[in-house]
Design a protein around this motif. Structure first.
Motif, short mmCIF file in Angstrom:
data_model
loop_
_atom_site.label_atom_id
_atom_site.label_comp_id
_atom_site.label_asym_id
_atom_site.label_seq_id
_atom_site.Cartn_x
_atom_site.Cartn_y
_atom_site.Cartn_z
N ARG A 79 0.80 -1.22 0.00
CA ARG A 79 0.00 0.00 0.00
C ARG A 79 0.84 1.27 0.00
O ARG A 79 0.32 2.36 -0.25
N GLU A 83 5.84 -0.42 3.17
CA GLU A 83 5.49 -1.84 3.03
C GLU A 83 6.33 -2.49 1.94
O GLU A 83 6.76 -3.64 2.06
N THR A 208 2.74 -5.52 9.98
CA THR A 208 1.77 -6.29 10.77
C THR A 208 0.69 -5.41 11.38
O THR A 208 -0.29 -5.93 11.90
N TRP A 209 0.87 -4.08 11.33
CA TRP A 209 -0.09 -3.17 11.93
C TRP A 209 -1.19 -2.79 10.93
O TRP A 209 -0.91 -2.59 9.74
N PRO A 210 -2.41 -2.64 11.38
CA PRO A 210 -3.47 -2.17 10.48
C PRO A 210 -3.30 -0.69 10.16
O PRO A 210 -2.67 0.05 10.91
N VAL A 211 -3.83 -0.29 9.04
CA VAL A 211 -3.80 1.12 8.67
C VAL A 211 -4.74 1.88 9.59
O VAL A 211 -5.89 1.50 9.78
N THR A 216 -4.99 7.01 6.95
CA THR A 216 -6.02 6.97 5.91
C THR A 216 -6.40 8.38 5.46
O THR A 216 -6.49 8.66 4.26
N ARG A 224 1.58 5.74 10.52
CA ARG A 224 1.31 4.44 11.12
C ARG A 224 2.24 4.19 12.30
O ARG A 224 1.86 3.56 13.29
N ASN A 228 0.99 3.86 16.32
CA ASN A 228 1.31 2.66 17.08
C ASN A 228 2.36 2.93 18.16
O ASN A 228 3.00 2.00 18.67
#
Length: 266
Positions: A79, A83, A208-211, A216, A224, A228
């Motif tokens: 994305r 990444e 491994t972390w969600p967006v 967004t 991100r 986190n």
């Protein structure tokens, strides 16, 4: 291996499809692609052990290998560039001390930005990654404000605490300030340069972390880490008279070509 530079590049783009292969003319009128100029910038940096182009597109891979770059294929599900760097690191199967992400739309990145960034991260063991910021002068700030008034996304700005840990990054111009600065006067606005140096464990964790909601909304991958709870070190760099601009829109091409000509860069 100590320092690996990864140049993430993808062909699809909402704002500028095929951007990595766009040709830019320098002072001599010679046309070189955006990805080639970004690779040249990475190769000029001191203390770099290896440079690879990471892409999911055969056209970019073939072009990069054609001018002598090493290329690694990554999936089309990445994305963002962070990444893609994480995938490239896994594909290469190596364990560098630091991974540098030099985004493929920043051909004007001075070589010392990379070396200053690596030095900054080495000196800050509590930081997961480091990224450069450049204080805007009045002319640069005026350009940012004009882009926003015209509905264009120009550069990204950053604010940080007294220890240089990032508080926020935005495509809006932050902090709010008057635009009545002389062209060469310093302003309180810092331009975030699209360059990152990660510790490998933080880079692996990122995937491994969600967006999150802020990433967004802003479309900024580095948020991100902040969402986190990871510390992002902002390293102030000096332009040394060099202009800096990323290629975000087709309208940026003549601006960057003019900067290349002014610098005498072929």
């Amino acid at each position: 291996m100590s320092v690996l530079v990864v140049i993430p590049a993808r062909y699809p783009s909402v704002r500028y499809p095929g951007k990595p292969l766009v040709e830019l003319r320098g002072a001599t009128g010679v046309a070189r692609s955006l990805i080639r100029r970004s690779w040249d910038a990475a190769m000029a940096a001191e203390g770099v052990d290896r440079v690879v182009v990471a892409t999911d597109d055969d056209r970019i891979r073939s072009h990069a290998e054609g001018f002598g770059a090493e290329a690694v294929m990554t999936s089309d599900t990445c994305r963002n560039g962070t990444e893609r760097c994480a995938e490239a690191l896994t594909a290469l199967g190596i364990s560098p001390e630091i991974v540098v992400n030099l985004q493929g739309d920043a051909p004007l990145t001075p070589a010392w930005f990379v070396s200053d960034l690596v030095a900054g991260l080495r000196a800050a063991p509590d930081a997961a990654l480091a990224t450069p910021v450049l204080r805007c002068d009045g002319a640069a700030l005026a350009g940012f404000l004009e882009d926003r008034r015209a509905g264009r996304v120009g550069g990204t700005t950053a604010v940080f605490d007294r220890d240089n840990h990032a508080l926020y990054f935005s495509k809006e111009v932050i902090p709010f300030t008057s635009d009545s600065y002389a062209p060469d006067a310093p302003t309180p606005v810092f331009h975030h340069v699209g360059l990152y140096a990660y510790r490998p464990d933080a880079l692996v964790a990122y995937g491994t972390w969600p967006v999150g909601p802020l990433e967004t909304l802003e479309g900024l991958e580095q948020l991100r880490f902040l969402e986190n709870g990871r510390k992002v070190l902002c390293v102030e760099v000096e332009g040394r008279g060099r202009a800096f601009w990323e290629l975000n829109n087709p309208e940026d091409v003549p601006r960057i070509e003019a900067m290349l000509a002014k610098m005498g860069q072929a």
